[in-house]
Each structure stands twice: as C-alpha cells, then as structure tokens.
Design an enzyme around this catalytic site. Sequence first.
Site, PDB file in Angstrom:
ATOM      1  N   SER A 181       0.846  -0.976   0.083  1.00 49.72           N
ATOM      2  CA  SER A 181      -0.116  -0.075   0.028  1.00 49.72           C
ATOM      3  C   SER A 181       0.748   1.311   0.160  1.00 49.72           C
ATOM      4  CB  SER A 181      -0.948   0.192   1.068  1.00 49.72           C
ATOM      5  OG  SER A 181       0.006   0.032   2.368  1.00 49.72           O
ATOM      6  N   ASP A 232      -1.883  -7.799   9.994  1.00 48.82           N
ATOM      7  CA  ASP A 232      -0.550  -7.319  10.237  1.00 48.82           C
ATOM      8  C   ASP A 232       0.393  -8.735  10.213  1.00 48.82           C
ATOM      9  OD1 ASP A 232       1.580  -7.219  11.827  1.00 48.82           O
ATOM     10  OD2 ASP A 232       0.841  -5.786  13.383  1.00 48.82           O
ATOM     11  N   SER A 251      15.601  -6.720   1.540  1.00 49.17           N
ATOM     12  CA  SER A 251      16.373  -6.710   2.601  1.00 49.17           C
ATOM     13  C   SER A 251      16.657  -4.990   2.660  1.00 49.17           C
ATOM     14  CB  SER A 251      17.616  -7.418   2.519  1.00 49.17           C
ATOM     15  OG  SER A 251      18.610  -7.062   3.645  1.00 49.17           O
ATOM     16  N   TYR A 290      17.811  -2.587  13.357  1.00 46.34           N
ATOM     17  CA  TYR A 290      17.368  -2.686  11.861  1.00 46.34           C
ATOM     18  C   TYR A 290      18.325  -3.370  11.297  1.00 46.34           C
ATOM     19  CZ  TYR A 290      15.899  -1.209   7.276  1.00 46.34           C
ATOM     20  OH  TYR A 290      15.562  -0.986   5.934  1.00 46.34           O
ATOM     21  N   LYS A 317      17.396  -7.089   8.991  1.00 46.73           N
ATOM     22  CA  LYS A 317      17.677  -7.303   7.573  1.00 46.73           C
ATOM     23  C   LYS A 317      18.590  -8.169   7.383  1.00 46.73           C
ATOM     24  CE  LYS A 317      14.612  -4.347   6.204  1.00 46.73           C
ATOM     25  NZ  LYS A 317      13.567  -4.744   5.192  1.00 46.73           N
TER      26      LYS A 317
HETATM   27  N1  LIG Z   1      12.713   3.410   1.806  1.00 45.90           N
HETATM   28  C1  LIG Z   1      13.979   2.981   1.875  1.00 45.90           C
HETATM   29  O1  LIG Z   1      14.873   3.885   2.447  1.00 45.90           O
HETATM   30  C2  LIG Z   1      14.279   1.649   2.022  1.00 45.90           C
HETATM   31  C3  LIG Z   1      13.471   0.566   2.504  1.00 45.90           C
HETATM   32  N2  LIG Z   1      13.798  -0.782   2.683  1.00 45.90           N
HETATM   33  C4  LIG Z   1      12.873  -1.662   2.843  1.00 45.90           C
HETATM   34  O2  LIG Z   1      11.741  -1.683   1.903  1.00 45.90           O
HETATM   35  C5  LIG Z   1      10.645  -1.932   2.574  1.00 45.90           C
HETATM   36  C6  LIG Z   1       9.610  -1.096   2.011  1.00 45.90           C
HETATM   37  O3  LIG Z   1       9.991  -0.002   2.770  1.00 45.90           O
HETATM   38  P1  LIG Z   1       9.086   1.694   2.302  1.00 45.90           P
HETATM   39  O4  LIG Z   1       8.527   1.565   0.974  1.00 45.90           O
HETATM   40  O5  LIG Z   1      10.195   2.539   2.466  1.00 45.90           O
HETATM   41  O6  LIG Z   1       8.109   1.664   3.476  1.00 45.90           O
HETATM   42  P2  LIG Z   1       6.655   2.286   3.677  1.00 45.90           P
HETATM   43  O7  LIG Z   1       6.717   2.636   5.103  1.00 45.90           O
HETATM   44  O8  LIG Z   1       6.528   3.446   2.774  1.00 45.90           O
HETATM   45  O9  LIG Z   1       5.724   1.186   3.345  1.00 45.90           O
HETATM   46  C7  LIG Z   1       5.644   0.274   4.354  1.00 45.90           C
HETATM   47  C8  LIG Z   1       4.533  -0.976   4.020  1.00 45.90           C
HETATM   48  O10 LIG Z   1       4.609  -2.055   4.687  1.00 45.90           O
HETATM   49  C9  LIG Z   1       3.240  -1.845   5.657  1.00 45.90           C
HETATM   50  N3  LIG Z   1       3.280  -2.566   6.742  1.00 45.90           N
HETATM   51  C10 LIG Z   1       4.359  -2.077   7.684  1.00 45.90           C
HETATM   52  N4  LIG Z   1       4.169  -2.826   8.756  1.00 45.90           N
HETATM   53  C11 LIG Z   1       3.457  -3.857   8.482  1.00 45.90           C
HETATM   54  C12 LIG Z   1       2.993  -4.948   9.202  1.00 45.90           C
HETATM   55  N5  LIG Z   1       3.183  -5.217  10.316  1.00 45.90           N
HETATM   56  N6  LIG Z   1       1.966  -5.740   8.577  1.00 45.90           N
HETATM   57  C13 LIG Z   1       1.548  -5.610   7.383  1.00 45.90           C
HETATM   58  N7  LIG Z   1       2.140  -4.675   6.407  1.00 45.90           N
HETATM   59  C14 LIG Z   1       3.120  -3.811   7.123  1.00 45.90           C
HETATM   60  C15 LIG Z   1       2.545  -0.639   5.417  1.00 45.90           C
HETATM   61  O11 LIG Z   1       1.298  -0.658   5.373  1.00 45.90           O
HETATM   62  P3  LIG Z   1       0.319  -0.358   6.908  1.00 45.90           P
HETATM   63  O12 LIG Z   1       1.258   0.536   7.764  1.00 45.90           O
HETATM   64  O13 LIG Z   1      -0.855  -0.035   6.540  1.00 45.90           O
HETATM   65  O14 LIG Z   1       0.371  -1.744   7.353  1.00 45.90           O
HETATM   66  C16 LIG Z   1       3.120  -0.098   3.895  1.00 45.90           C
HETATM   67  O15 LIG Z   1       2.304  -0.738   2.998  1.00 45.90           O
HETATM   68  C17 LIG Z   1      10.825  -2.279   4.137  1.00 45.90           C
HETATM   69  O16 LIG Z   1      10.997  -3.590   4.479  1.00 45.90           O
HETATM   70  C18 LIG Z   1      12.228  -1.227   4.388  1.00 45.90           C
HETATM   71  O17 LIG Z   1      12.860  -1.711   5.302  1.00 45.90           O
HETATM   72  C19 LIG Z   1      15.135  -1.173   2.397  1.00 45.90           C
HETATM   73  C20 LIG Z   1      16.170  -0.103   1.881  1.00 45.90           C
HETATM   74  C21 LIG Z   1      15.781   1.290   1.831  1.00 45.90           C
HETATM   75  C1  LIG Z   2      32.893  -1.242  -2.101  1.00 44.63           C
HETATM   76  C2  LIG Z   2      31.982  -0.874  -1.203  1.00 44.63           C
HETATM   77  C3  LIG Z   2      30.960   0.178  -1.449  1.00 44.63           C
HETATM   78  C4  LIG Z   2      30.647   0.688   0.027  1.00 44.63           C
HETATM   79  C5  LIG Z   2      29.477   1.634  -0.274  1.00 44.63           C
HETATM   80  C6  LIG Z   2      28.712   1.747   1.139  1.00 44.63           C
HETATM   81  C7  LIG Z   2      27.628   2.486   1.277  1.00 44.63           C
HETATM   82  C8  LIG Z   2      27.055   2.386   2.519  1.00 44.63           C
HETATM   83  C9  LIG Z   2      25.712   3.216   2.740  1.00 44.63           C
HETATM   84  C10 LIG Z   2      24.810   2.509   3.814  1.00 44.63           C
HETATM   85  C11 LIG Z   2      23.255   2.974   3.243  1.00 44.63           C
HETATM   86  C12 LIG Z   2      22.337   2.306   4.221  1.00 44.63           C
HETATM   87  C13 LIG Z   2      20.932   2.497   3.633  1.00 44.63           C
HETATM   88  C14 LIG Z   2      19.749   1.971   4.391  1.00 44.63           C
HETATM   89  C15 LIG Z   2      18.616   2.186   3.821  1.00 44.63           C
HETATM   90  C16 LIG Z   2      17.464   1.655   4.604  1.00 44.63           C
HETATM   91  O1  LIG Z   2      17.098   0.570   4.757  1.00 44.63           O
HETATM   92  C17 LIG Z   2      16.624   2.556   5.363  1.00 44.63           C
HETATM   93  N1  LIG Z   2      16.599   3.858   4.514  1.00 44.63           N
HETATM   94  C18 LIG Z   2      15.442   2.018   5.569  1.00 44.63           C
HETATM   95  O2  LIG Z   2      14.303   2.769   5.707  1.00 44.63           O
END
Ligand SMILES: NC(=O)C1=CN([C@@H]2O[C@H](COP(=O)(O)OP(=O)(O)OC[C@H]3O[C@@H](n4cnc5c(N)ncnc54)[C@H](OP(=O)(O)O)[C@@H]3O)[C@@H](O)[C@H]2O)C=CC1
Ligand SMILES: CCCCCCCCCCCCCCCC(=O)[C@@H](N)CO
EC number: 1.1.1.102
Length: 307
Positions: A16, A68, A147, A161, A165
């Site tokens: 969502s 959930d 992840s 966190y 992951k």
């Molecule tokens: N954005 C970033 O910088 C990064 C994100 N990620 C990972 O990517 C994934 C998505 O992130 P992002 O798009 O930013 O997150 P958002 O917060 O924008 O979206 C999260 C989604 O997960 C749902 N959600 C959260 N908790 C639950 C639960 N307990 N049960 C069911 N649904 C749940 C939320 O809906 P609702 O709250 O209604 O349940 C929502 O749809 C996550 O796992 C995050 O750790 C990884 C790297 C970077």
């Molecule tokens: C050869 C080696 C190359 C090294 C590059 C190192 C870069 C490290 C940066 C780490 C960034 C972490 C992002 C986490 C995003 C995330 O999961 C949250 N935003 C979730 O909401």
Amino acid sequence: KPLALPGAHVVVTGGSSGIGKCVAIECYKQGAFITLVARNEDKLLQAKKEIEKHSVNDKQVVLCISVDVSQDYSQVENVIKQAQEKLGPVDMLVNCAGMSLSGKFEDLEVSTFERLMSVNYLGSVYPSRAVITTMKERRVGRIVFVSSQAGQLGLFGFTAYSSSKFAIRGLAEALQMEVKPYNVYVTVAYPPDTDTPGFAEENKTKPLETRLISETTSVCKPEQVAKQIVKDAIQGNFNSSIGSDGYMLSSLTCGMAPVTSITEGLQQVVTMGLFRTIALFYIGSFDSIVRRCMMQRAKSEIADKTA
Ligand SMILES: NC(=O)C1=CN([C@@H]2O[C@H](COP(=O)(O)OP(=O)(O)OC[C@H]3O[C@@H](n4cnc5c(N)ncnc54)[C@H](OP(=O)(O)O)[C@@H]3O)[C@@H](O)[C@H]2O)C=CC1
Ligand SMILES: CCCCCCCCCCCCCCCC(=O)[C@@H](N)CO
C-alpha cells in the site's frame, strides 16, 4: 526460464506504500493480478485505485487484504488462502512490509529490537511459509525478500534494523538451496535509501551519524528500485541491487550466496580484491564521521555547561 507475469498472481506485502506499491504497479503494468497486503484499509484502497490506473486488460484484479504480517501465523495463512481462492495459486510473493527505527544501541528500547525482528524478519517468514508448499507442488514460484544495503553492512544507529535485515539473508540462502530443484527461485533485494513515506518517517529520528554515513549512497526513486526488483525476480536472480555502490556491495558481500550465472560468479572472483580495497577507504571515512560527531557533541556539551 523467466516467470511470465501476464495472468500471474502476485502477492505484495507492504503493497500500500513506497517500494511495495511501486512493485505492485510494475507487475500490474506487465499484466499480473495483484493481492495487496498491509494493515491500514484506507491506504490499501487508495493504493488499489492508483494501481488500477495502469491496467493493460479488463480482466485484471487488485485485491486488498488487511492483516498484520508480524503477529499471528494462522492469520497470515488465512489471508493467503483467501487470496488463492479469489485469484488462484500465488506465482510470486514479494515481502515488502517492513519498517526502520534507528538510534544508538543504549538509547533503543529492547522492545524496538523485538518489534523490528517481528515485522522485518518474521513478517517475511510467515507469508513465505504460507505459499511455499503450493509453489513446490506446482514447480512454479518466486519469493522476493526486501532487505536493505543495511542488510549487507552494519552501520551506526542501525543495531536493531541491520540485524533484522541480515536475518533475511540467512533465511533466503537456506530456503533457496531447498527449493531450487522445484523450480522455485528466491530473490533478495538490497535497496539504498529510497524516497518513500517510510523513509520520510525514519528521517525524523535518525541520528546525525546515520544520516551522514547513509549519504554515501544517493537516494533512489521507489519506481526505479521496484523495476529492478521485478526484473531480477522474474529472471530468478538471487541478488537484486541498484547503482554502482549496490553492485560493489553485493559483489563484496557475496559470501556463500547462490550464484545465478557464470558471468556473475566470474565478476565476483575478479572484483573481490579491488572492492575490498575501496571498502577499506569507506570504512575509514565512516569511522571518522562517527569520531567527528562525538567530538562535536562533547564540545557543545561543554559550551552548554559554561553558558
Ligand atoms: N525506503 C528506504 O529507504 C528503504 C526501504 N527498505 C525496505 O523496503 C521495505 C519497504 O519500505 P518503504 O517502501 O520505505 O516503506 P513504507 O513505510 O513506505 O511502506 C511500508 C509498507 O509496509 C506495510 N506494513 C508495515 N508494517 C506492516 C505489518 N506489520 N503488517 C503488514 N504490513 C505492514 C505498510 O502498510 P501499513 O502501515 O498500513 O501496514 C506499508 O504498506 C521495508 O522492508 C524497508 O525496510 C530497504 C532499503 C531502503
Ligand atoms: C565497495 C564498497 C562500497 C561501499 C558503499 C557503502 C555505502 C554504505 C551506505 C549504507 C546505506 C544504508 C542505507 C539503508 C537504507 C534503509 O534501509 C533505510 N533507509 C530504511 O528505511
């Protein structure tokens, strides 16, 4: 051979919002039927409307189910059953539901560790456990785990966190070895910071150190991350990463991960030494960020006391 998305049933947890919603749109654009799983019903309906704008034929359906994913396995199992009754067996599951909370180890409540482990880790185990038997029986399936780059390295502020992951990686490696002979493929995605509602939320409480270190990699658009994830999942690639730092990190941390192609394996062998050398410089710069922030804090504390 690649999974055919037209007519396929794709379940996206966390569908969502953010990356999950973009994954759903990407699959829908390619003709898939979608089940969105998340808690908040308003957000689910909102996302459904947005996704439906991208339909490519008039048979396509977007189903929303509120649950959930981290609480009770039998609830999650029921939800998957419901989805399969309506849209048929699940061809691809994308585990995108997740959240991030950051802070220094001593400032984080132990309940935060429990919460992140249950949402990010168990919240990926439950849906996967609920679809795997049918996938193996049908000899068709893709399971995607989202992840993070913070699941490839540990960094300041992410004690809770990062570990949740990293756990996903262990699950994915073990599962892939089990299901590969059944033509079921596992993908782990390691996105960098991505411009989503979740990321905006995280930034409200992120320590300065965490922000400065994360800024090493640029912020991605969720559409771009989603495109890469869907592409890699269809292909059955174990690894899904984005950008040159994503490529370097995945190569550097490949460890005993399954290898998808000979080219991938050769690239890892050839680049390992070089990438480790580059990494040493990054590690040095991260340590100096942490030291600088510590000294800054100490200075301003002294200033506060004398004022
Ligand atoms: N954005 C970033 O910088 C990064 C994100 N990620 C990972 O990517 C994934 C998505 O992130 P992002 O798009 O930013 O997150 P958002 O917060 O924008 O979206 C999260 C989604 O997960 C749902 N959600 C959260 N908790 C639950 C639960 N307990 N049960 C069911 N649904 C749940 C939320 O809906 P609702 O709250 O209604 O349940 C929502 O749809 C996550 O796992 C995050 O750790 C990884 C790297 C970077
Ligand atoms: C050869 C080696 C190359 C090294 C590059 C190192 C870069 C490290 C940066 C780490 C960034 C972490 C992002 C986490 C995003 C995330 O999961 C949250 N935003 C979730 O909401």
